[in-house]
Design an enzyme around this catalytic site. Structure first.
Site, PDB file in Angstrom:
ATOM      1  N   GLY A  79       0.815  -1.213   0.000  1.00  0.00           N
ATOM      2  CA  GLY A  79       0.000   0.000   0.000  1.00  0.00           C
ATOM      3  C   GLY A  79       0.848   1.262   0.000  1.00  0.00           C
ATOM      4  CD  GLU A  87      -1.543  -1.171  -3.726  1.00  0.00           C
ATOM      5  OE1 GLU A  87      -1.480  -1.376  -2.491  1.00  0.00           O
ATOM      6  OE2 GLU A  87      -2.312  -1.784  -4.470  1.00  0.00           O
ATOM      7  CD  GLU A 106       0.883  -5.642  -2.111  1.00  0.00           C
ATOM      8  OE1 GLU A 106       1.895  -5.913  -2.801  1.00  0.00           O
ATOM      9  OE2 GLU A 106       0.432  -4.488  -1.987  1.00  0.00           O
TER      10      GLU A 106
END
Ligand code: 3H9
Length: 707
Positions: free
Chosen positions: A109, A112, A132
C-alpha cells in the site's frame, strides 16, 4: 495536524510527514489522516505543492496486515478496498502537485499510495515493491492498475508475482521514479516541490493510456507468466491472481480493472493461503525474539567464525557464513577431508555461477572468506565456533573440551548436533553458559532454518547472540529445548514412520512421494531420505538401540535398515529408495523396493493393498500434528507457531498452508483427533492422541491462543 500526519507549511510547500512508527503502516486511521492532511493542504491558499514523506527510517511499509483479520468475508474486503480506492482517487485528483518523497521502503500500500501521487522522488537506498504475493494476496489499492501504466506490464508482472522490491535505480529506470535524490531527502523534496509549484502541473497515473502494441505485448507476457508459474507456484494461488488482475487492467478501463482488482484481492484475502502466510509473517518474527523468561540482553558482535569438522554439514555451515560476508576458518584433523571439502565448496559456487544464480565476484568473495586449516592458530581470534564433527557423544565432548581451551572466554561455542545432549557437551567444555546448539538443516547453505538449542545453562547473552547470528546468516531462528531430535527432526521421525508403514500396507514409494509433493512438499518422505542419506538415519537408530530406545514409538519397519545393509544409502550411492543414473539426481522407481515391501508386509502378516492418495496425506500430516502437540506439551517448542516456522524452513512445508500445526488448525483439531482415534482402531494402539490435542478439543480451543 493529526496524530499520524504532521503538517509543516513551508510556503509554497506543505510538507506532510506520516508518523506511525516503526514502519508507518497504513491502518484506517493513517489512511484517513493522510486524506485529511492532503485535503487541508490543497485548500490552503499559501500552498502551491504538497510533499508526502515518511517519518523515521522509512516511507511506508504497506497496509497493517493485522487488520486483515477483520476482513472475514468477501463483502467486508470489497467494502474496505472500495474505500481505499476512492481515497486514492481523491489524492490523485488533488489540484496541486503532490510529490511522494521516498526513503527506506515503499512497499505494498505504500507504493500504491506513492503511485497515486503526481510525482515520485526517492533516495538511492530506497526500495520499492509489491510484496503482497508473499502474504497470499495481490495489491489491493490500485497497484495492479497503476503499475502497468507507470512502468509497463513486464515490470508490473515481475513486481506483483515475484514480490522482490526494486532498488531506486531500477525503479527510476522502469519509470516508477521521476528523480533520485543524492543528498538530504527533506531539502531536496522541498526544492523539487517548489519547482512543481511554479509549474502548477499535476499528473494522474490512472489517466495514462497504454498504446495498443504495449497492451498486446502485455497480454502475451501475462500468458507467458502464467505458463511459467504453472511450474513454480507449488499450489499457490496469489501469483496467478496477480496476473489475472494485471491482465484485466490491460483489457479494461481503469475503473473496471480496479473493480476486478478488488474482487480478486477480496477472494485472496479471505482464503487459507493468505491466512497461512500472514500467520507465518508474524510467527517468524515472534520466533526470532528472546523467550519471555530470558533477561533482555544485547547480542555480541560476530565478525569472525570457525567451523570444526569439514564434512557435508561443516562445509555447508562455512558456506552459510561466507555467503553472509563473514570470514570463517574450516578446521579438520584430516587434511584429505579438508581438501575434499574445499573442492566440493568450489564446485558448488562454480555451478551456481554457471547456472546464472551467482555473480562471479560473489563466488570469489565467498571463496576468499573460507580458510581451511588443520590447527587452532586462529581460534583465539574467533567470536563463534560451530562444532560439526561426526555425530558421536564422546568425540563431540572431546572436541568441546579442546575448543574451549583455545578460544576466548567470551567466544560462543555452538554444536551442530542433531540428536545429542547439549548439556553434556556444555559440561565437557567447562564453560556451559557459552554453549548452545546451532542445528542447521541440510544443505546448511540453502535451508533457512536454524534451531537454536537452549541448554540448561545457556546464558541470555549467548541466546541473544545466536538470534543475531541467525539474522546475519539470513536464517529463520527458532529457540528449542534440549530433547532428542529437538523439534523438526523429532516430528520428522513420526512422519517417516507412517510413510514406511504406508509402504508396507501397499502404497508405493512413488505414490507416497507423489501425494506429498502434490500437497506442496518440495520432496516426498522417501526422496528426502535418499537426499539426507539412509546411512545417517541408520546410525541414529543404532545409537538409540544401544540405549534401548527407538526414534519414534510404534511399529518399526525393517526396510530402512535392510537398505542400509545393502549399501543403498540414497543419492550418494546411486541407490536408496530409488535408483539413480550416475551423475543424475533424477529418481527412478526400483522394482526391488516393491519386492522388499511385499516381504516386509508378509513378515508382519499383512497383505498389501491399494491406499488412496488422500489417506496418505492425512496419515502423514496427522502424525506430524499429533507429535507436534507432544512437543508443545514437553515445552521443546515455546509455541505452535515456532513449530510451523521450523517445519517450513527446515523441510520446506508449503508456506501457503502455514506449517503443520496451522494446517491442523485450519482443518479443525476435532477432525485431527477423530483421525487419531480412527487410526488407532484400524492400525493399533501405537496411535495415541497427544493429551494436549484431546484437551484443546475438549475445551474448544486452538493451538494458537495466548501465543
Ligand atoms: C498491503 O500493503 C496490501 C495493499 O495492497 C493494500 C490493500 C488494501 N503489517 O519486519 P520488521 C511489523 S499488504 C503489520 O521487524 P524490519 C512487524 O511485525 C503489506 N505489521 O522490521 C514488526 O513488529 P514487531 C505489504 C507489520 O526493519 C515491526 O512492524 N507490505 C507489517 O526488519 C517492524 O517490522 C509488506 O509485505 C505489516 N505490513 O523490516 C511489507 N510490516 O516489532 C512487510 C511490518 O511487533 N514488512 N510489521 O515484531 C516488511 O517487509 C518489513 O517489515 C520491512 C522492515 C522491510 C518494511
Amino acid at each position: 495536524m493529526s496524530d499520524y500526519v504532521r503538517t509543516e507549511i513551508l510556503a509554497p510547500v506543505a510538507l506532510l510527514t506520516i508518523e506511525n512508527p516503526p514502519v508507518n503502516l497504513l491502518s484506517d486511521e493513517v489512511w484517513e489522516a493522510i486524506d485529511r492532511a492532503v485535503a487541508a493542504a490543497a485548500a490552503d491558499a499559501a500552498v502551491g505543492a504538497i510533499v508526502l514523506m515518511g517519518g523515521g527510517t522509512t516511507f511506508v511499509a504497506g497496509a497493517d496486515i493485522r487488520r486483515f483479520a477483520r476482513l472475514a468475508t468477501i463483502d467486508d474486503a470489497m467494502m474496505r478496498t472500495g474505500w481505499t480506492h476512492a481515497m486514492l482517487r481523491r489524492l490523485e485528483d488533488t489540484p496541486k502537485p503532490l510529490v511522494a518523497a521516498i526513503h527506506g521502503h515503499a512497499l505494498g500500500g505504500g507504493l500504491e499510495l506513492a503511485m497515486a501521487c503526481h510525482f515520485r522522488i526517492a533516495t538511492l537506498d530506497a526500495r520499492l515493491g509489491q510484496p503482497e504475493v508473499g502474504l497470499g494476496i495481490i495489491p489491493g489499492a490500485g497497484g495492479t492498475q497503476r503499475l502497468p501504466r507507470l512502468c509497463g506490464p513486464d515490470v508490473a508482472l515481475r513486481l506483483c508475482t515475484d514480490g522482490t522490491p526494486l532498488t531506486a535505480e531500477r525503479a527510476a529506470h522502469a519509470g516508477l521514479l521521476d528523480h533520485i535524490v543524492a543528498g538530504d531527502l527533506r531539502s531536496s523534496a522541498l526544492g523539487y516541490a517548489r519547482a512543481k509549484a511554479v509549474q502548477a502541473r499535476t499528473r494522474k497515473t490512472r489517466e495514462v493510456v497504454l498504446p495498443p502494441d504495449v497492451i498486446d505485448a502485455g497480454l502475451a507476457a501475462c500468458a507467458a507468466t502464467r505458463a511459467g508459474l504453472a511450474a513454480t507456484a507449488r499450489g499457490r494461488r496469489a501469483p496467478l491472481a496477480a496476473v489475472d488482475a494485471i491482465e484485466a487492467g490491460l483489457l479494461m478501463s481503469f475503473d473496471d480493472g480496479s473493480l476486478r482488482e478488488r474482487e480478486i484481492f477480496a477472494a485472496c484475502v479471505v482464503a487459507i493461503e493468505s491466512r497461512a502466510l500472514r500467520h507465518l509473517f508474524f510467527a517468524e518474527r515472534a520466533a526470532a525474539r528472546l523467550p519471555a523468561d530470558v533477561t533482555r540482553v544485547g547480542a555480541a558482535t560476530v565478525r569472525y567464525a570457525a567451523v570444526v569438522g569439514a564434512g557435508t554439514m561443516g562445509s555447508g555451515i562455512a558456506m552459510a557464513y561466507a555467503n553472509a560476508g563473514l570470514p570463517v576458518v574450516l578446521k579438520d584433523v584430516d587434511g584429505a577431508a579438508l581438501d575434499r571439502a574445499m573442492t566440493a565448496i568450489a564446485r558448488h559456487y562454480e555451478s551456481a555461477v554457471a547456472k546464472g544464480r551467482l555473480e562471479s565476484y560473489r563466488r570469489d568473495r565467498a571463496l576468499a572468506l573460507i580458510t581451511p586449516t588443520m590447527d587452532f592458530d586462529e581460534f583465539p581470534q574467533v567470536d563463534v565456533v560451530v562444532e560439526a564433527v561426526f555425530e558421536d557423544q564422546a568425540l563431540k565432548e572431546r572436541a568441546f573440551a579442546e575448543i574451549a581451551a583455545v578460544t576466548r572466554e567470551d567466544c560462543l561455542l555452538a554444536s551442530n548436533t542433531s540428536t545429542l545432549d547439549i548439556d553434556a557437551l556444555a559440561e565437557a567444555s567447562g564453560r556451559p553458559a557459552q554453549v548452545v546448539g546451532h542445528h542447521f538443516f541440510s544443505p546448511a547453505n540453502v535451508m533457512t532454518l536454524l534451531e537454536i538449542v537452549r541448554g540448561r545453562r545457556t546464558s541470555a547473552a549467548v541466546l541473544s547472540t545466536s538470534l543475531a547470528i541467525a539474522r546475519q546468516l539470513g536464517k529463520s531462528a527458532v529457540i528449542v529445548g534440549n530433547g532428542f531430535g529437538f523439534v523438526a527432526n523429532r516430528m520428522l521421525a513420526y512422519y517417516l514412520r507412517e510413510a514406511l508403514l504406508l509402504l508396507e500396507e501397499g502404497a508405493s514409494v512413488g505414490q507416497i512421494d507423489g501425494a506429498m509433493t502434490a500437497f506442496g512438499m518440495p520432496v516426498g518422505p522417501f526422496a528426502l531420505q535418499d537426499i539426507a542419506g539412509i546411512d545417517v538415519g541408520a546410525r541414529i537408530r543404532q545409537h538409540l538401540a544401544a540405549g534401548g530406545r527407538t526414534w519414534a514409538s510404534g511399529p518399526q519397519s525393517r526396510l530402512p535398515d535392510q537398505l542400509y545393509r545393502m549399501g543403498r544409502y540414497g543419492q550418494k550411492t546411486n541407490a536408496g529408495w530409488y535408483r539413480y543414473e550416475p551423475g543424475s539426481r533424477h529418481p527412478i522407481a526400483d522394482p526391488l523396493i516393491e519386492q522388499l515391501a511385499d516381504d516386509a508386509a508378509g513378515a508382519r502378516g499383512l497383505t498389501r493393498g491399494a491406499v488412496a492418495d488422500d489417506d496418505i496425506v492425512a496419515r502423514l500430516l496427522t502424525a506430524l500434528a499429533n507429535e507436534g502437540a507432544r512437543v508443545l506439551e514437553e515445552r521443546l517448542a515455546q509455541r505452535a507457531a515456532d513449530i510451523d516456522v521450523a517445519y517450513c524452513h527446515g523441510f520446506g512445508f508449503p508456506r501457503a498452508r502455514g506449517g503443520p500445526m496451522f494446517h491442523a488448525h485450519t482443518i479443525g483439531l476435532d477432525t485431527v483427533l477423530a483421525r487419531v482415534h480412527d487410526y488407532r482402531a484400524r492400525f493399533g494402539d501405537y496411535w495415541q492422541p497427544a493429551p494436549l490435542l484431546e484437551q484443546l478439543v475438549r475445551e474448544s480451543r486452538s493451538f494458537y491462543e495466548g501465543s
